[in-house]
Design an enzyme around this catalytic site. Structure first.
Site, PDB file in Angstrom:
ATOM      1  N   GLU A 392       0.898  -1.243  -0.065  1.00 52.71           N
ATOM      2  CA  GLU A 392      -0.073  -0.178  -0.096  1.00 52.71           C
ATOM      3  C   GLU A 392       0.887   1.365   0.056  1.00 52.71           C
ATOM      4  O   GLU A 392       0.592   2.296  -0.587  1.00 52.71           O
ATOM      5  CB  GLU A 392      -0.923   0.046   1.426  1.00 52.71           C
ATOM      6  CG  GLU A 392      -1.966  -1.198   1.199  1.00 52.71           C
ATOM      7  CD  GLU A 392      -2.815  -1.323  -0.041  1.00 52.71           C
ATOM      8  OE1 GLU A 392      -2.964  -0.434  -0.720  1.00 52.71           O
ATOM      9  OE2 GLU A 392      -3.460  -2.344  -0.275  1.00 52.71           O
ATOM     10  N   HIS A 398       3.557   6.336  -5.402  1.00 51.46           N
ATOM     11  CA  HIS A 398       3.158   6.478  -6.592  1.00 51.46           C
ATOM     12  C   HIS A 398       2.320   7.671  -6.869  1.00 51.46           C
ATOM     13  O   HIS A 398       2.449   8.612  -7.516  1.00 51.46           O
ATOM     14  CB  HIS A 398       2.588   5.085  -7.301  1.00 51.46           C
ATOM     15  CG  HIS A 398       2.445   5.251  -8.653  1.00 51.46           C
ATOM     16  ND1 HIS A 398       1.514   4.272  -9.252  1.00 51.46           N
ATOM     17  CD2 HIS A 398       2.851   5.934  -9.746  1.00 51.46           C
ATOM     18  CE1 HIS A 398       1.624   4.352 -10.851  1.00 51.46           C
ATOM     19  NE2 HIS A 398       2.313   5.587 -11.063  1.00 51.46           N
TER      20      HIS A 398
END
Length: 605
Positions: A392, A398
């Site tokens: 996660e 990202h």
């Protein structure tokens, strides 16, 4: 008897909860934003019918729409996280209902944008893009929209469909409420003969028990409510699939799969190639189950034995604090900026850690452009939870890198790319742990099995789910009602094929595994776990071994968001996902993991 019940939300320490004040000081501040969003939506609606007036007007509309989306995202995510913190909280559910209603209102009143933009003559739009630098910023977005011109309806039809969106997608909300708030698994006896409450969060603790009677009881207890409510779950799934098929037909797609993949410029052949390639390598999954059966010495090897760790389940226990330390140490290979991002994530409470009564099961990450990412976990002190944290956090970083390098309209990467960033971290964590504990055969065995479980869970199991999903959609589209009996039969056939001859299915609910999967309510989502794991395993190997340019290419991937189409983005990172070579390479690496674990087991005898 010691307390085995889940704590109430108010009893969870603050340091284990996400800090939603990073978004709003309180619910009233969020509701004030909803009122402002309603006002801005009306102002944007005043420009209906004027997109073709000039490049300046078109730019004004696109900028206003983007800014409105950013504001709405912040309010919606706040309400979403409030609701998921405790799905039994009436105030939180009401708040989420307000946000969802505002979303429908915005979508309805801005439904004119796509049809009007698509109606612009090609020459006019090309000229505007050439002469207007401000409009040029939206060039990629405009191109994507125009590629979908055959599937965008008239303005009035778009407004009507958007008005119905919440109703059309209600099956997902019904499933999540049933699964997270209402489902009870009862109690089982643990290894010490103590009665304990079985939950989504602690399920793995007992299905991985070294005591076979405990893990069999856990598997059966977990399956029981899904079996008892199989007809309700089937009707909910049938409603969702029917809705998605209907919306695809309304938009003139050939199928719901095309409707899901096409807007992201993913050819359906990517999906079919995945299924074909994985089926060509099912012998590797069967080999793993045979290895495990021999190592455990169980003649009647079954589903209840799949998750028991060969090294024992007390190896590599990790608290949340230790999990953070391991994640930071492993991902240091990505450089100072990445580590600083992780430290910010950990120190500013972006993460909701502990399981509590009514909390959403599983784990996820959701990003906020005008804020920061947030992560939901349901932590157990097993190494698996550290892998979930790394996964996660891959999503979070990202999002964090993309939103700091892309304008809002390109900050959100499609799931096809997002799952690469998350599974990349899992592969890097595996390499780090194998190197760190290279002189400890027991930990080596444990970590190797975690890696193998990653391949099994992400490539083989998700491809199995992808086959199930696509066959269910095709059947419903052809007129088949997705009854519990039909879904059980479809699921059982696939389970037998993917498990092979070594694994027997448990009677009484095992075939309802289709009801366990919340991602089936995300419409052709699961296949991306498999494609992403295959791609990320290669990328992680390149970065970990220090191949020239690999780190720069990967960091460039993290910063790219959706500024290019997904296939092009992956090609720039060094992976061609239009063929099967990347899948064959990943499965070759899986075979090497099997060789490693067989060698370890041989030397332990």
């Amino acid at each position: 008897m010691p307390s085995t019940h889940l704590p109430l939300r108010k009893d969870v320490p603050n340091e284990l909860k996400w800090d939603l004040s990073l978004l709003y000081s309180d619910d009233q501040a969020m509701q004030a934003d909803l009122a402002e969003i309603t006002k801005l939506t009306a102002q944007l609606g005043d420009l209906k019918g004027h997109l073709g007036d000039s490049a300046q007007t078109l730019t004004q509309v696109l900028q206003a729409s983007r800014d409105l989306d950013v504001k709405l995202e912040k309010a919606y995510v706040y309400a979403f996280l409030r609701r998921d913190s405790d799905t039994t909280d009436a105030r939180a559910n009401n708040l989420f209902g307000q946000a969802a209603q505002t979303l429908v209102q915005v979508q309805t009143q801005t439904a004119f944008i796509d049809p009007e933009l698509l109606a612009l003559p090609e020459g006019t739009l090309a000229n505007w893009l050439t002469t207007s630098p401000a409009l040029q910023e939206f060039a990629v977005e405009i191109k994507r929209m125009r590629l979908q011109r055959d599937h965008v309806l008239k303005t009035s039809e778009e407004a009507l469909l958007n008005r119905l969106n919440r109703t059309l997608d209600s099956a997902e909300e019904i499933y999540n409420t049933l699964n997270d708030a209402d489902l009870k698994f009862g109690q089982i006896k643990d290894e010490h003969g103590q009665w304990v409450e079985l939950t989504h969060g602690n399920r793995s603790q007992y299905t991985e028990s070294m005591d076979r009677s405990v893990r069999q009881a856990a598997v059966k207890a977990y399956a029981k409510p899904y079996h008892d409510l199989r007809n309700t779950f089937a009707q909910t799934f049938n409603s969702f699939v029917s809705s998605q098929n209907a919306q695809a037909e309304i938009r003139h797609y050939q199928s719901a799969r095309q409707a899901s993949l096409s807007p992201h410029q993913i050819d359906e052949q990517v999906y079919d190639t995945l299924v074909t390639t994985v089926n060509d390598h099912l012998d590797l999954a069967h080999r793993w189950y045979a290895i495990k059966q021999r190592a455990l010495g169980i003649s009647d090897f079954s589903q209840a034995d799949l998750n028991v760790p060969l090294a024992g389940n007390d190896v590599m226990k990790t608290t949340f604090s230790q999990g953070k330390e391991l994640t930071l140490a492993a991902l240091a290979v990505l450089g100072d900026d990445y580590v600083k991002g992780l430290q910010t994530e950990f120190n500013q409470r972006w993460i909701d850690v502990a399981e509590n009564k009514g909390k959403r099961s599983g784990g996820y990450q959701v990003s906020v452009y005008d804020g920061n990412p947030f992560i939901l976990l349901n932590w157990t002190d097993k190494l698996y939870s550290t892998f979930v944290l790394a996964n996660e956090s891959g999503h979070a970083m990202h999002s964090w890198f993309s939103q700091h390098h892309q304008p809002a309209q390109y900050a959100d990467a499609p799931i096809f790319l997002a799952e690469v960033a998350s599974t990349f971290n899992e592969n890097i964590l595996t390499e780090y742990l194998l190197a760190k504990y290279q002189d400890d055969p027991q930990i080596q065995l444990y970590v190797l099995e975690e890696s193998i479980n990653g391949y099994i869970g992400s490539i083989f199991r998700q491809t199995q789910f992808a086959e199930f999903e696509h066959q269910a959609y095709q059947a419903e589209q052809a007129g088949q009602t997705l009854t519990a009996d039909y879904l059980d039969q479809l699921s059982t056939e696939l389970l037998h094929r993917y498990y092979g001859p070594q694994v027997s299915l448990l009677a009484g609910g095992a075939s309802q595994s289709w009801a366990y999967v919340p991602h089936f309510y995300m419409n052709y989502y699961v296949y991306q776990y498999a494609t992403s794991w295959a791609a990320s395993s290669s990328l992680a190997q390149q970065v970990w071994t220090g191949q020239t340019g690999a780190l720069d290419r990967y960091l460039g991937f993290l910063k790219s968001g959706s500024s290019k189409d997904p296939i092009e983005t992956m090609q720039a990172a060094g992976i061609d996902m239009t063929g099967r070579a990347y899948l064959d390479q990943a499965l070759k690496m899986f075979a090497e993991r099997l060789d490693q674990i067989e060698d370890l087991l041989k030397h332990q005898k």
